[in-house]
Enzyme design. Structure first.
Site, PDB file in Angstrom:
ATOM      1  N   GLU A  50      24.638  23.879  47.297  1.00  0.00           N
ATOM      2  CA  GLU A  50      23.626  23.913  47.398  1.00  0.00           C
ATOM      3  C   GLU A  50      22.437  22.830  47.774  1.00  0.00           C
ATOM      4  O   GLU A  50      21.625  22.454  48.325  1.00  0.00           O
ATOM      5  CB  GLU A  50      22.452  25.257  46.822  1.00  0.00           C
ATOM      6  CG  GLU A  50      22.635  26.386  47.572  1.00  0.00           C
ATOM      7  CD  GLU A  50      24.451  27.352  46.014  1.00  0.00           C
ATOM      8  OE1 GLU A  50      24.432  26.167  45.418  1.00  0.00           O
ATOM      9  OE2 GLU A  50      23.857  28.223  46.040  1.00  0.00           O
ATOM     10  N   PHE A 112      18.289  40.520  38.032  1.00  0.00           N
ATOM     11  CA  PHE A 112      19.572  39.561  37.860  1.00  0.00           C
ATOM     12  C   PHE A 112      18.746  38.213  38.868  1.00  0.00           C
ATOM     13  O   PHE A 112      18.162  38.685  40.154  1.00  0.00           O
ATOM     14  CB  PHE A 112      20.348  40.521  38.293  1.00  0.00           C
ATOM     15  CG  PHE A 112      21.824  39.319  38.841  1.00  0.00           C
ATOM     16  CD1 PHE A 112      22.644  38.813  37.915  1.00  0.00           C
ATOM     17  CD2 PHE A 112      22.344  39.371  40.247  1.00  0.00           C
ATOM     18  CE1 PHE A 112      23.589  38.263  37.839  1.00  0.00           C
ATOM     19  CE2 PHE A 112      23.390  38.792  40.195  1.00  0.00           C
ATOM     20  CZ  PHE A 112      24.374  38.095  39.418  1.00  0.00           C
ATOM     21  N   GLN A 113      19.393  36.496  38.826  1.00  0.00           N
ATOM     22  CA  GLN A 113      19.201  36.238  39.171  1.00  0.00           C
ATOM     23  C   GLN A 113      17.819  35.874  39.569  1.00  0.00           C
ATOM     24  O   GLN A 113      17.629  34.868  41.281  1.00  0.00           O
ATOM     25  CB  GLN A 113      19.943  35.986  40.697  1.00  0.00           C
ATOM     26  CG  GLN A 113      21.733  36.460  40.284  1.00  0.00           C
ATOM     27  CD  GLN A 113      22.800  35.345  41.529  1.00  0.00           C
ATOM     28  OE1 GLN A 113      22.371  36.439  42.523  1.00  0.00           O
ATOM     29  NE2 GLN A 113      23.695  34.792  41.135  1.00  0.00           N
ATOM     30  N   LYS A 162      14.003  39.507  48.942  1.00  0.00           N
ATOM     31  CA  LYS A 162      14.627  40.469  49.201  1.00  0.00           C
ATOM     32  C   LYS A 162      14.323  41.902  50.397  1.00  0.00           C
ATOM     33  O   LYS A 162      13.974  41.778  51.446  1.00  0.00           O
ATOM     34  CB  LYS A 162      16.001  40.568  48.904  1.00  0.00           C
ATOM     35  CG  LYS A 162      16.980  41.354  49.492  1.00  0.00           C
ATOM     36  CD  LYS A 162      18.272  41.348  48.634  1.00  0.00           C
ATOM     37  CE  LYS A 162      19.349  42.410  49.378  1.00  0.00           C
ATOM     38  NZ  LYS A 162      20.771  42.367  48.959  1.00  0.00           N
ATOM     39  N   MET A 474      26.010   0.087  38.138  1.00  0.00           N
ATOM     40  CA  MET A 474      24.383  -0.402  38.160  1.00  0.00           C
ATOM     41  C   MET A 474      24.150   0.347  36.847  1.00  0.00           C
ATOM     42  O   MET A 474      23.769  -1.144  36.776  1.00  0.00           O
ATOM     43  CB  MET A 474      23.899   0.445  38.753  1.00  0.00           C
ATOM     44  CG  MET A 474      22.420  -0.325  39.336  1.00  0.00           C
ATOM     45  SD  MET A 474      22.301  -1.822  39.231  1.00  0.00           S
ATOM     46  CE  MET A 474      22.065  -2.414  41.418  1.00  0.00           C
TER      47      MET A 474
HETATM   48  C1  LIG Z   1      22.077  11.744  39.725  1.00  0.00           C
HETATM   49  C2  LIG Z   1      22.255  10.761  39.139  1.00  0.00           C
HETATM   50  N1  LIG Z   1      22.337  10.291  37.805  1.00  0.00           N
HETATM   51  C3  LIG Z   1      22.503   8.871  37.153  1.00  0.00           C
HETATM   52  C4  LIG Z   1      21.935   7.951  38.226  1.00  0.00           C
HETATM   53  C5  LIG Z   1      21.949   6.945  37.177  1.00  0.00           C
HETATM   54  N2  LIG Z   1      22.748   5.657  37.361  1.00  0.00           N
HETATM   55  C6  LIG Z   1      21.877   4.791  38.967  1.00  0.00           C
HETATM   56  S1  LIG Z   1      23.843   4.112  39.015  1.00  0.00           S
HETATM   57  C7  LIG Z   1      24.667   4.579  38.499  1.00  0.00           C
HETATM   58  C8  LIG Z   1      26.049   4.120  38.581  1.00  0.00           C
HETATM   59  C9  LIG Z   1      26.417   4.497  40.771  1.00  0.00           C
HETATM   60  O1  LIG Z   1      27.760   4.432  39.864  1.00  0.00           O
HETATM   61  P1  LIG Z   1      28.960   3.981  41.326  1.00  0.00           P
HETATM   62  O2  LIG Z   1      28.112   5.199  42.324  1.00  0.00           O
HETATM   63  O3  LIG Z   1      30.480   4.073  40.986  1.00  0.00           O
HETATM   64  O4  LIG Z   1      28.627   3.163  42.197  1.00  0.00           O
HETATM   65  P2  LIG Z   1      28.104   1.631  42.129  1.00  0.00           P
HETATM   66  O5  LIG Z   1      27.295   0.965  40.799  1.00  0.00           O
HETATM   67  O6  LIG Z   1      28.781   1.289  40.614  1.00  0.00           O
HETATM   68  O7  LIG Z   1      28.098   0.888  43.056  1.00  0.00           O
HETATM   69  C10 LIG Z   1      24.109   5.663  37.231  1.00  0.00           C
HETATM   70  C11 LIG Z   1      24.737   6.934  36.726  1.00  0.00           C
HETATM   71  C12 LIG Z   1      21.468   8.313  39.188  1.00  0.00           C
HETATM   72  N3  LIG Z   1      20.926   7.247  39.781  1.00  0.00           N
HETATM   73  N4  LIG Z   1      21.466   9.607  39.202  1.00  0.00           N
END
Ligand SMILES: Cc1ncc(C[n+]2csc(CCOP(=O)(O)OP(=O)(O)O)c2C)c(N)n1
Ligand SMILES: [Mg+2]
Lengths: 563, 157
Positions: A50, A112-113, A162, A474
């Site tokens: 979803e 439920f749900q 529903k 990052m």
């Molecule tokens: C759902 C979610 N969880 C955690 C984060 C924190 N976060 C921001 S950037 C990042 C790393 C992303 O890694 P990747 O997709 O490999 O991209 P890269 O930075 O290596 O290009 C994380 C964990 C986020 N933005 N969104």
């Protein structure tokens, strides 16, 4: 005409001109799906989660400006959709999300749900409804589409029990909405606009601060005209990329944490800031007390609560950007002398010569920035670009040559990993004429990887380009800069075989370690029109620069990082 | 920035969970609610809320704008020149002097609301500051329970 609540939902989709619904069925929404089965006016795309359904609807909305639509069931169906609602809410994206709910007779019994869906969505939607009877459904459906797309756009959630979907009532779809409590101001105050125009003409160091509101209001053409007529330099926020063409001589680049040196210096040294639809996000402003210290500020926004929220504004103008600009531009044109700003433009040009946006290319290992530039060269205006969240997202915003509004689809405000792939499916559905590219990371792509199945089944050829640095890059970068390289849980050396993963779902995978291989892979994927996963092994130690450390000042950027 | 006390009245459409929208807004954005009074407006489908809050100028401005932004909000009234009243009920043991309590209540526009075999209940409605003073003054009669209503306010003109 009498019909059931479920039929009303379907009928409303037709009347609203919806051509695509993304969704996932379940018990509480089965009546609606049963009616959906019987019709052929719009297409339903079955995502495999979803969250992805809502992101796909967002991608559709972001690429077109039309309202994106998603259907989900009650309980877990709805809670899975919440991240999508929040993502859309933060970036003001028009959506209508319809969820099933347990029958009214069971509400409040921990059935439920059953989950208090409107209680959860209240803080991440523009508005929401729990429908009490089929009688009120036509009005609510009409209002939802209207609210989502008018004023400051945003997601609207309708929770339908529903028994309401089975209930019969008269269907009289309203032709227009009249809400005495909701009347967005669209015309700006003319006296204020005139004063702002005078301030522009008498400024010495003005700068345009272009925000996402330009894209939402469809005023990029007007902004281009404004910039061209005044020859005033402009910075763009992440959400405004594509407002100006990448080669517009007045464009200073992106502003903020990973903005260009010249853009951030322009903000810091300007004596007048012309803010068109931005929201002064902390990723843009840095430390507020030092932000635009020397500037008077003109702020145009349709949302009054956006104005003066974080910084004091000298010329507040509440209104639809398009309507405001239609009045403001002629007034400025009358008196403006573009030559007046020449010394200022010269200063900024010098800044760019000293510290241009750059990276060091290599022949040994692929640099992530090269990949983005290369796609820009090969596809340019033929592609709509989505991203996930992380370093790859910032590099895309920095290095892709954007040419038109809505060419860049990214989760700005919430920064939702897992957004990119489903959003790119929505983009492809909305813009079949374009190549839909998703720049993603080896971390992010796994957050909605199941959509490979959807994309293949529903023939939505998205080209995923993984800038694979084997890191949550990052976060790793922050650990490098600010945590003495303690790489807590960011090393992604253990990985799936992305090529075989793609193939297992019926897509095509490419593993790329050289520039030539990349060109071949991209060309092949575009020519064949397949759902593609191009796994590009890039330099894993590359950092996104320049950078304003969190809470730092825009004029004090980290330009390099030396070990 | 100086923190000030403000009374804001909000007229809203009576609909499902409208009160939750408003309290949720205050909770989510970290705004203060000191008192909150709600009741339907007679002969209409609207309700009126009176909110007593605190914050600096920027916060108060945001509160007002955010309240406006809620879809069911019809009107937000920032009170400047207003009449404010607050109500308080107090319960005293029966062995305290009924006439002294009555005299005190009358000095604050109130009176005795009920007398049972065990307790005296008084009711006072006055300006919030005077209600505070009343409560202070009534301490010497050893109240066993105090119930304050929120502030209600009306523009002077
Ligand atoms: C759902 C979610 N969880 C955690 C984060 C924190 N976060 C921001 S950037 C990042 C790393 C992303 O890694 P990747 O997709 O490999 O991209 P890269 O930075 O290596 O290009 C994380 C964990 C986020 N933005 N969104
Ligand atoms: Mg990565």
């Amino acid at each position: 005409m009498e019909m059931t609540g479920a039929q009303m939902v379907i009928e409303a989709m037709k009347l609203e001109g919806v051509d695509t619904v993304f969704g996932y069925p379940g018990g509480a929404i089965m009546n609606v799906y049963d009616e959906l089965y019987k019709q052929s006016d719009f297409r339903h795309i079955l995502t495999r989660h979803e969250q992805a359904a809502v992101h796909a609807a967002e991608g559709y909305a972001r690429a077109t400006g039309k309202v994106g639509v998603a259907f989900v069931t009650s309980g877990p169906g709805f809670t899975n959709a919440v991240t999508g609602l929040a993502t859309a809410y933060m970036d003001s994206i028009p959506l209508v999300v319809i969820s099933g709910q347990v029958p009214i007779t069971l509400i409040g019994t921990d059935a439920f749900q059953e989950i208090d869906a409107t209680g959860i969505s209240r803080s991440c939607t523009k508005h929401n409804y729990l429908v009490r009877s089929a009688k009120e459904l036509p009005r609510i459906l009409k209002e939802a589409f209207y609210l989502a797309s008018s004023g400051r756009p945003g997601p609207v959630h309708i929770d339908i029990p529903k028994d309401v979907t089975a209930e019969l009532a008269k269907f009289d779809y309203p032709t227009h909405v009249d809400l005495p409590t909701y009347r967005p101001t669209t015309k700006g105050n003319v006296r204020q606009i005139k004063k702002a125009a005078e301030a522009i003409c008498s400024a010495k160091r003005p700068v345009f601060y272009l925000g996402g509101g330009i894209i939402h209001s469809g005023s990029a053409d007007l902004v281009r005209e404004f910039v061209n007529a005044t020859q005033i330099p402009a910075v763009e926020t992440l959400m405004a990329r594509g407002t100006l063409r990448h080669d517009d001589p007045m464009l200073l680049g992106m502003v903020g944490m990973h903005g260009t040196y010249q853009a951030n210096m322009a903000m810091s040294e300007a004596d007048l800031m012309i803010a068109l639809g931005p929201r002064f996000d902390d990723r843009v402003t840095g430390k507020l007390s030092e932000f635009a210290k020397h500037a008077k500020i003109i702020h145009v926004d349709i949302d009054p609560s956006s104005i003066g929220k974080l910084v004091d504004v000298d010329y507040p103008i509440v209104g639809d950007l398009k309507e405001v600009l239609e009045v403001m531009i002629p007034k400025v044109k009358e008196h403006v002398d573009p030559d007046r700003y020449q010394p200022w433009r010269d200063i900024l040009k010098r800044y760019n010569e000293i510290h241009p946006l750059k990276y060091e290319d290599s022949e040994k290992v692929i640099k992530p920035q090269w990949v983005i530039e290369r796609v820009g060269e090969l596809l340019g205006e033929d592609a709509v670009i989505s991203t996930d969240v992380g370093q790859h997202q910032m590099w895309t915003a920095q290095f892709y040559p954007f040419s038109f509004p809505r060419q860049f689809v990214t989760s700005g405000g919430l920064g939702t990993m897992g957004f990119g792939f489903p959003a790119a499916m929505g983009v492809k559905r909305a813009r079949p004429d374009k190549v839909s590219v998703n720049f993603t990371g080896d971390g992010s792509i796994l957050m909605n990887i199941q959509e490979l199945v959807t994309a293949v089944e529903s023939r939505l050829p998205v080209i995923n380009i993984i800038l694979n640095n084997h890191y949550l890059g990052m976060v790793r970068q922050w650990q490098t800069f600010f945590y003495e390289k303690r790489y807590a849980e960011t090393d992604l050396s253990f990985q799936p075989d992305f090529v075989r993963l793609a193939e297992a779902c019926g897509g095509v995978g490419y593993r790329v370690e050289t520039k030539d291989e990349f060109d071949e892979a991209l060309k092949d994927a575009v020519e064949k029109g397949v759902v593609a996963m191009i796994d590009v092994i890039v330099d894993r130690n590359e950092n996104v620069l320049p950078m304003v450390p969190s809470g730092g000042t825009l004029y004090n950027m980290m330009l390099e990082f030396k070990d | 920035m100086k923190v000030e006390r403000r009374i804001i009245s909000v007229v809203v459409q009576n609909e499902h969970s409208v009160l939750a929208r408003i309290t949720g807004l205050f909770a989510a954005r970290g705004y203060n609610i000191e008192t909150l009074t709600v009741a339907p407006i007679p002969d209409s489908d609207m309700s009126r809320l009176t909110i007593e809050t605190r914050g600096n100028v920027r916060v108060i401005e945001q509160i007002i704008k955010q309240l406006h932004k809620l879809i069911p909000t019809f009107k937000v009234i920032e009170h400047e020149e207003m009449i404010e009243k607050e109500m308080v009920m107090m319960k005293f043991p029966i062995n305290e002097s009924l006439s002294n309590i009555q005299a005190l209540c009358e000095a604050y526009n109130g009176g005795i609301a009920n007398v049972s075999s065990q307790h005296i209940i008084t009711m006072v409605a006055d300006e919030p500051k005077r209600v505070r003073h009343f409560i202070e003054a009534a301490q010497r009669f050893h109240p066993v329970e105090i119930v304050r209503g929120g502030v209600v306010a009306m523009e002077r003109e």
